[in-house]
Scaffold this active site. Structure first.
Site, PDB file in Angstrom:
ATOM      1  N   HIS A 101       0.795  -1.231   0.000  1.00 20.85           N
ATOM      2  CA  HIS A 101       0.000   0.000   0.000  1.00 20.85           C
ATOM      3  C   HIS A 101       0.825   1.277   0.000  1.00 20.85           C
ATOM      4  CE1 HIS A 101       0.962  -0.189   4.271  1.00 20.85           C
ATOM      5  NE2 HIS A 101       0.687   1.099   4.313  1.00 20.85           N
TER       6      HIS A 101
HETATM    7  C1  UD1 Z   1      -2.035   5.534   5.887  1.00 23.89           C
HETATM    8  C2  UD1 Z   1      -0.724   5.976   6.517  1.00 23.89           C
HETATM    9  C3  UD1 Z   1       0.297   4.856   6.377  1.00 23.89           C
HETATM   10  C4  UD1 Z   1      -0.248   3.560   6.937  1.00 23.89           C
HETATM   11  C5  UD1 Z   1      -1.542   3.238   6.222  1.00 23.89           C
HETATM   12  C6  UD1 Z   1      -2.170   1.962   6.719  1.00 23.89           C
HETATM   13  C7  UD1 Z   1      -0.218   8.375   6.378  1.00 23.89           C
HETATM   14  C8  UD1 Z   1       0.615   9.394   5.717  1.00 23.89           C
HETATM   15  N1  UD1 Z   1      -0.164   7.146   5.850  1.00 23.89           N
HETATM   16  O1  UD1 Z   1      -1.819   5.398   4.482  1.00 23.89           O
HETATM   17  O2  UD1 Z   1       1.444   5.200   7.106  1.00 23.89           O
HETATM   18  O3  UD1 Z   1       0.696   2.526   6.732  1.00 23.89           O
HETATM   19  O4  UD1 Z   1      -2.454   4.317   6.462  1.00 23.89           O
HETATM   20  O5  UD1 Z   1      -3.270   1.638   5.939  1.00 23.89           O
HETATM   21  O6  UD1 Z   1      -0.902   8.680   7.321  1.00 23.89           O
HETATM   22  N2  UD1 Z   1      -9.284   5.106   1.941  1.00 23.89           N
HETATM   23  C9  UD1 Z   1     -10.510   4.515   1.815  1.00 23.89           C
HETATM   24  N3  UD1 Z   1     -11.079   3.993   2.940  1.00 23.89           N
HETATM   25  C10 UD1 Z   1     -10.486   4.056   4.157  1.00 23.89           C
HETATM   26  C11 UD1 Z   1      -9.215   4.644   4.248  1.00 23.89           C
HETATM   27  C12 UD1 Z   1      -8.631   5.171   3.127  1.00 23.89           C
HETATM   28  O7  UD1 Z   1     -11.075   4.439   0.734  1.00 23.89           O
HETATM   29  O8  UD1 Z   1     -11.062   3.578   5.141  1.00 23.89           O
HETATM   30  C13 UD1 Z   1      -8.665   5.707   0.768  1.00 23.89           C
HETATM   31  C14 UD1 Z   1      -8.462   7.213   0.972  1.00 23.89           C
HETATM   32  O9  UD1 Z   1      -9.580   7.927   0.641  1.00 23.89           O
HETATM   33  C15 UD1 Z   1      -7.272   7.479   0.077  1.00 23.89           C
HETATM   34  C16 UD1 Z   1      -6.486   6.196   0.173  1.00 23.89           C
HETATM   35  O10 UD1 Z   1      -7.373   5.184   0.598  1.00 23.89           O
HETATM   36  O11 UD1 Z   1      -7.671   7.675  -1.242  1.00 23.89           O
HETATM   37  C17 UD1 Z   1      -5.342   6.334   1.098  1.00 23.89           C
HETATM   38  O12 UD1 Z   1      -5.747   6.684   2.430  1.00 23.89           O
HETATM   39  P1  UD1 Z   1      -4.843   7.641   3.357  1.00 23.89           P
HETATM   40  O13 UD1 Z   1      -5.443   7.805   4.700  1.00 23.89           O
HETATM   41  O14 UD1 Z   1      -4.508   8.883   2.616  1.00 23.89           O
HETATM   42  O15 UD1 Z   1      -3.448   6.907   3.514  1.00 23.89           O
HETATM   43  P2  UD1 Z   1      -3.020   5.372   3.442  1.00 23.89           P
HETATM   44  O16 UD1 Z   1      -2.444   5.106   2.120  1.00 23.89           O
HETATM   45  O17 UD1 Z   1      -4.085   4.449   3.937  1.00 23.89           O
END
Ligand code: UD1
Length: 385
Positions: free
Chosen positions: A230
């Site tokens: 991820h």
């Molecule tokens: C975040 C953390 C990362 C951690 C990871 C675990 C930061 C900078 N990164 O990354 O360190 O290892 O979480 O998963 O804080 N999304 C959904 N549903 C959700 C959560 C996220 O659809 O429940 C989507 C968001 O809208 C976004 C993408 O997934 O488009 C990434 O989510 P984001 O919270 O930005 O960071 P992660 O890549 O999950």
């Protein structure tokens, strides 16, 4: 004594759960002591002793919000409904961080806690610690001192900044002590306590005996490869994602591959039309809940990952792990544990994976103080300091 613990993203929940439990135990002990001071062990004069009343609250920023990324973890880990939910959701880094800060500032102004506890290295960690410090509220950082020395990783920036402003730095492994010392952090603020994520693992491991996930996926113990990816550096770029798809396809010719897909990875696999290129022997699933996922880790022949937490969990369980990153902030998993860091070259990863599937095993041991008691140590230090 009022304390607010912050959770935001999936890897935070299993770190806060044992802290919550340790506070609950302390509260129960104190209540007993208040009702019957004679039960106090080893206290000289108990007549006038009143243990501090402790209020421990939980704030969920809503950085992760899907039921499968958040709610199910609360249920399985025995966490109560959060006292505050900021509901920030996704967005750019600036947007997400700013929204968390604005929401959390209101909570802090209303509640005026004595201390904020943040865990890990996600955007919620830096956003909430910064907000608290600006209001002169003390901050404790759980999982302090880890460094990948790669400042292109958003998490590295979050780690450095959070550690710089924290009042209590709770360290999981020895490299963290050296890093913080090198950065000139006052030694009196640093405490080597072990690993709260491993507290959760130890606590919930017996539940994996009852998990049905292997049957549900129709796989056999020690006969499949578990893949999770991820990190933006692995999944946001089309060329890298093509390389990753090829690697997984090639491993699936030898073993069944189980690939629970993170929302970020799914979006990109769909965007680049790669999901349909993954072949039949690859089981794609939604994000998997905690106990089932521990079951999958525990029983896998090999794990291929870029996660931080999984490097630690596999080391604790003695499972072979290959990390597709050029650096790790958790070097004890490589120096002492079963983790191999192979960099970003998919060919090297393929060779290392094939060696494991042909019988090679990297022997490992469990790092110091990963013993299930880290949260108790943390609570003890916080209450007695
Ligand atoms: C975040 C953390 C990362 C951690 C990871 C675990 C930061 C900078 N990164 O990354 O360190 O290892 O979480 O998963 O804080 N999304 C959904 N549903 C959700 C959560 C996220 O659809 O429940 C989507 C968001 O809208 C976004 C993408 O997934 O488009 C990434 O989510 P984001 O919270 O930005 O960071 P992660 O890549 O999950």
């Amino acid at each position: 004594m009022k304390i607010i613990s912050v959770v935001g993203a999936r890897p935070n929940f299993m770190k806060v759960a044992p802290i919550y439990r340790a506070f609950e135990q302390l509260k129960m002990k104190n209540e007993k002591l208040n009702n019957d001071p004679s039960t106090s062990p080893g206290m000289m004069d108990t007549t006038n002793y009143k243990p501090p009343a402790i209020e421990h609250l939980i704030c969920h920023t809503g950085q992760h919000y899907d039921a499968k990324m958040s709610d199910v973890f609360f249920q399985q880990l025995g966490l109560p409904k959060p006292d505050f939910y900021l509901g920030v959701g996704g967005g750019s880094h600036a947007e997400q961080t700013a929204k968390i800060m604005m929401g959390f500032e209101k909570v802090l102004l209303d509640e005026r806690p004595d201390l904020v506890i943040v865990v890990g290295d996600v955007n919620s960690t830096i956003a909430c610690s910064l907000t608290a410090k600006k209001l002169h509220i003390k901050v404790a950082h759980v999982e302090a001192g880890l460094r990948s020395f790669d400042r292109d990783m958003p998490e590295e920036i979050n780690r450095i900044l959070t550690d710089t402003i924290s009042d209590y730095l709770f360290v999981t492994e020895k490299s963290g002590l050296a890093n913080l010392k090198h950065e000139g952090i006052e030694e009196s603020k640093i405490f080597f306590v072990g690993n709260c994520m491993i507290d959760s693992l130890i606590n919930f491991l017996p539940f994996t005996e009852r998990s049905d996930i292997l049957n549900q996926l129709n796989i056999k113990a020690n006969n499949y490869v578990l893949v999770t990816m991820h990190r933006p550096s692995n999944v946001d770029d089309e060329k890298r994602l093509i390389g990753l798809t090829d690697l997984i396809n090639s491993l699936s010719l030898k073993r069944c591959v189980v690939f629970p897909i993170h929302p970020r990875t799914r979006k990109n696999l769909e965007k680049f039309k790669l999901i349909e290129k993954l072949n039949n022997n690859i089981i794609l699933t939604e994000p998997i809940a905690y106990i089932d996922f521990l079951t999958l880790i525990r029983n896998s022949e090999l794990i291929l990952t870029d996660s931080g937490g999984i490097q630690e969990e596999s080391t604790y369980l003695g499972v072979q792990c290959i990390t597709l990153r050029k650096s790790t902030e958790r070097p004890s998993t490589v120096d002492e544990g079963t983790n191999q860091l192979v960099g970003e070259d998919f060919e090297i990863a393929k060779t290392a994976a094939n060696e494991v599937l042909n019988g090679f095993r990297k022997e490992g041991k469990i790092p110091d103080l990963w013993d299930g008691k880290s949260a108790e140590r943390i609570v003890d230090i916080l209450v007695n300091n």
